[in-house]
Structures are given as C-alpha cells and as structure tokens.
Motif scaffolding. Sequence first.
Motif, PDB file in Angstrom:
ATOM      1  N   SER A 154       0.599  -1.159  -0.011  1.00  0.00           N
ATOM      2  CA  SER A 154      -0.074   0.009  -0.005  1.00  0.00           C
ATOM      3  C   SER A 154       1.032   1.303  -0.084  1.00  0.00           C
ATOM      4  CB  SER A 154      -0.967   0.066   1.157  1.00  0.00           C
ATOM      5  OG  SER A 154      -0.188  -0.021   2.529  1.00  0.00           O
ATOM      6  N   GLY A 155       2.028   1.221   0.795  1.00  0.00           N
ATOM      7  CA  GLY A 155       2.932   2.284   0.593  1.00  0.00           C
ATOM      8  C   GLY A 155       3.450   2.707  -0.624  1.00  0.00           C
ATOM      9  N   PHE A 156       3.787   1.710  -1.369  1.00  0.00           N
ATOM     10  CA  PHE A 156       4.480   1.729  -2.654  1.00  0.00           C
ATOM     11  C   PHE A 156       3.313   2.114  -3.790  1.00  0.00           C
ATOM     12  CE2 PHE A 156       5.916   0.264  -6.711  1.00  0.00           C
ATOM     13  CZ  PHE A 156       7.311   0.655  -6.647  1.00  0.00           C
ATOM     14  N   GLY A 157       2.253   1.636  -3.553  1.00  0.00           N
ATOM     15  CA  GLY A 157       1.188   2.174  -4.625  1.00  0.00           C
ATOM     16  C   GLY A 157       0.863   3.489  -4.517  1.00  0.00           C
ATOM     17  N   LEU A 158       0.469   3.973  -3.188  1.00  0.00           N
ATOM     18  CA  LEU A 158       0.117   5.267  -2.717  1.00  0.00           C
ATOM     19  C   LEU A 158       1.533   6.100  -3.259  1.00  0.00           C
ATOM     20  CD1 LEU A 158      -1.701   5.094   0.624  1.00  0.00           C
ATOM     21  CD2 LEU A 158      -2.538   6.117  -1.634  1.00  0.00           C
ATOM     22  N   GLY A 159       2.663   5.679  -3.096  1.00  0.00           N
ATOM     23  CA  GLY A 159       3.675   6.558  -3.105  1.00  0.00           C
ATOM     24  C   GLY A 159       4.000   7.040  -4.758  1.00  0.00           C
ATOM     25  N   VAL A 160       3.638   5.503  -5.722  1.00  0.00           N
ATOM     26  CA  VAL A 160       3.648   6.207  -6.922  1.00  0.00           C
ATOM     27  C   VAL A 160       2.599   6.776  -7.686  1.00  0.00           C
ATOM     28  CG1 VAL A 160       3.636   4.798  -9.247  1.00  0.00           C
ATOM     29  CG2 VAL A 160       4.741   4.012  -7.526  1.00  0.00           C
ATOM     30  N   VAL A 161       1.508   6.591  -6.963  1.00  0.00           N
ATOM     31  CA  VAL A 161       0.083   7.416  -7.648  1.00  0.00           C
ATOM     32  C   VAL A 161       0.136   8.942  -7.046  1.00  0.00           C
ATOM     33  CG1 VAL A 161      -2.349   7.824  -7.298  1.00  0.00           C
ATOM     34  CG2 VAL A 161      -1.393   5.453  -7.452  1.00  0.00           C
ATOM     35  N   ILE A 162       0.755   9.102  -5.915  1.00  0.00           N
ATOM     36  CA  ILE A 162       0.614  10.720  -5.632  1.00  0.00           C
ATOM     37  C   ILE A 162       1.963  11.305  -6.026  1.00  0.00           C
ATOM     38  CG2 ILE A 162       1.093  12.127  -3.716  1.00  0.00           C
ATOM     39  CD1 ILE A 162      -0.257  10.152  -1.772  1.00  0.00           C
ATOM     40  N   ALA A 163       2.945  10.683  -6.338  1.00  0.00           N
ATOM     41  CA  ALA A 163       4.092  11.145  -7.191  1.00  0.00           C
ATOM     42  C   ALA A 163       3.839  11.183  -8.576  1.00  0.00           C
ATOM     43  CB  ALA A 163       5.359  10.159  -7.250  1.00  0.00           C
ATOM     44  N   LEU A 164       3.100  10.656  -8.998  1.00  0.00           N
ATOM     45  CA  LEU A 164       2.582  10.957 -10.613  1.00  0.00           C
ATOM     46  C   LEU A 164       1.491  12.262 -10.559  1.00  0.00           C
ATOM     47  CD1 LEU A 164       1.935   7.387 -11.931  1.00  0.00           C
ATOM     48  CD2 LEU A 164       3.793   8.952 -12.422  1.00  0.00           C
ATOM     49  N   LEU A 165       0.798  12.296  -9.631  1.00  0.00           N
ATOM     50  CA  LEU A 165      -0.318  13.339  -9.622  1.00  0.00           C
ATOM     51  C   LEU A 165       0.498  14.770  -9.376  1.00  0.00           C
ATOM     52  CD1 LEU A 165      -3.138  11.978  -7.498  1.00  0.00           C
ATOM     53  CD2 LEU A 165      -3.008  12.322 -10.030  1.00  0.00           C
ATOM     54  N   ALA A 166       1.405  14.777  -8.366  1.00  0.00           N
ATOM     55  CA  ALA A 166       2.397  15.875  -7.943  1.00  0.00           C
ATOM     56  C   ALA A 166       3.138  16.204  -9.205  1.00  0.00           C
ATOM     57  CB  ALA A 166       3.014  15.659  -6.814  1.00  0.00           C
ATOM     58  N   THR A 167       3.796  15.354 -10.105  1.00  0.00           N
ATOM     59  CA  THR A 167       4.490  15.633 -11.287  1.00  0.00           C
ATOM     60  C   THR A 167       3.731  16.293 -12.402  1.00  0.00           C
ATOM     61  OG1 THR A 167       5.969  13.524 -10.690  1.00  0.00           O
ATOM     62  CG2 THR A 167       5.814  14.822 -12.948  1.00  0.00           C
ATOM     63  N   LEU A 168       2.351  15.831 -12.453  1.00  0.00           N
ATOM     64  CA  LEU A 168       1.430  16.152 -13.289  1.00  0.00           C
ATOM     65  C   LEU A 168       1.100  17.829 -12.751  1.00  0.00           C
ATOM     66  CD1 LEU A 168      -0.323  16.386 -15.814  1.00  0.00           C
ATOM     67  CD2 LEU A 168      -2.146  15.076 -14.388  1.00  0.00           C
ATOM     68  N   SER A 169       0.971  17.758 -11.628  1.00  0.00           N
ATOM     69  CA  SER A 169       0.514  19.381 -11.021  1.00  0.00           C
ATOM     70  C   SER A 169       1.703  20.348 -11.181  1.00  0.00           C
ATOM     71  CB  SER A 169       0.307  19.263  -9.551  1.00  0.00           C
ATOM     72  OG  SER A 169      -0.943  18.625  -9.278  1.00  0.00           O
ATOM     73  N   THR A 170       2.956  19.828 -11.307  1.00  0.00           N
ATOM     74  CA  THR A 170       4.164  20.462 -11.302  1.00  0.00           C
ATOM     75  C   THR A 170       4.196  20.953 -12.927  1.00  0.00           C
ATOM     76  OG1 THR A 170       5.148  19.685  -9.389  1.00  0.00           O
ATOM     77  CG2 THR A 170       6.575  20.899 -10.736  1.00  0.00           C
ATOM     78  N   GLN A 171       4.036  20.246 -13.625  1.00  0.00           N
ATOM     79  CA  GLN A 171       4.104  20.118 -14.950  1.00  0.00           C
ATOM     80  C   GLN A 171       3.193  21.468 -15.429  1.00  0.00           C
ATOM     81  OE1 GLN A 171       6.145  19.150 -17.118  1.00  0.00           O
ATOM     82  NE2 GLN A 171       6.689  17.035 -17.179  1.00  0.00           N
TER      83      GLN A 171
END
Length: 226
Positions: A154-171
């Motif tokens: 669960s930690g790995f999955g949430l980490g990947v999903v949130i990191a992708l969302l944060a990257t998109l927001s930063t873009q």
Amino acid sequence: QSTVRSGSGQTDPSRGPYIAVITNRSTTLVIRGFMLFSIGVFLALVLNLLQVQRNVTLFPPDVISSIFSSAWWVPPCCGTASAIIGLLYPCIDCRLGEPHKFKREWSSVMRCVAVFVGINHASAKVDFANNVQLSLTLAALSIGLWWTFDRSRSGFGLGVVIALLATLSTQLLVYNGVFQYTSPDFLYIRSWLPCIFFAGVITMGNIGRQLALYECKLMSEKTHQD
C-alpha cells in the motif's frame, strides 16, 4: 471529565489532560493533521531553499520571500499535502486490514527523514555526467528508502500514484509560468522530480503512521487505567 490517576490514586497532571483529549477522534485527527502540516512546512522551507540556492528552481522575483527565498504559497501547499498523506497512510492500512508493523519506532522515522533530505540534497548538489544518470541514481535511492523503512504494498502504490499526480501538477504550474526549472529534460521539469516526490510521500506516510501508532498506545493506556 476523566483524569488519569496513578496507583496511589492521585491525578497525574503531566499526562492526564492530553490522554483525555485524544480520546476524542475528531480532536485526534486535528492534532495529528496540524503536526503533519507543521512538519511539511518546515521541510518545504529547508529543501526548497536548497533548490533555489543552487538555481535548480527559479521563481519570479516578485513572489520571492526575502527570508526563505521561496514563493509564499510553497510551504502551505507542501504542508497541506503532508497532512493529507500522513493521515491517509494509516487510514488505508486500516481499510486494507494490513496494519503496518515494519520498523515501528521513532528512531527509524528520523532516519527515514534524514535519508529523504539526503536524496533531495543529492538532486541539487551532486554533479553527474548527465540527467539520466542522476535520475536513475535518485530512483534507486528512493526505492531503497521505501524498502528500508516501509516495504508495504500500500505504501509503494500510494507513493507512485501521489508522485505521478504531483509531477503532473508541477508540469501544469511550470507550463503556466508560475515558476520554472533550469535545464528541464522531462517536458517542463527535471526527470528526477518524481523520485523526490515518491521519497517525500514515503517519508510523510511513515511519520503519519508513527503518530497514529503513538496515539493508539496512549488510548490503550487510558483504557487500561479506566
């Protein structure tokens, strides 16, 4: 109003009021959320200052704070995200019925924070031959941080999903001219940024889990003493 009494029947003023307060679930969430928010703001100020000083991140001159060399909105945004992540991790663990039991002590959490700061420091100060080497190195370090201090699916999955969302927001922020990165190599940002986000999510998730565990222990004490 309940109070905590010692074996001799006397009220313990140093612990009673706090234990009494955290028995209220809403109050518990507010206290824990505020603590996570404060930690997120502090880390944002320290780590973003490093990025700005190394000219990795560039903000328009009119939004820079003379004290912290950062835009005013960065710390509260990071603090809010930290609070959400720190509250979400133990909630997901509970929903999945998989309580996180790996390295559940504050010394481990502090080491996790230190490694996260080190990864961020490496992204700004360590010189590599090219961005691909830097990105691969930071990706390995970030996954190593998860393996060392988390190891939950669960930690790995949430980490990947949130990191992708944060990257998109930063873009989107960079695309709209809110700030920019020097030498972008992944559309408008640096290719190693998702690794930093992932490591940050794992770190705040561990802090949130530890705070939740600490409160559960205090509530358990309260139950036994009553």
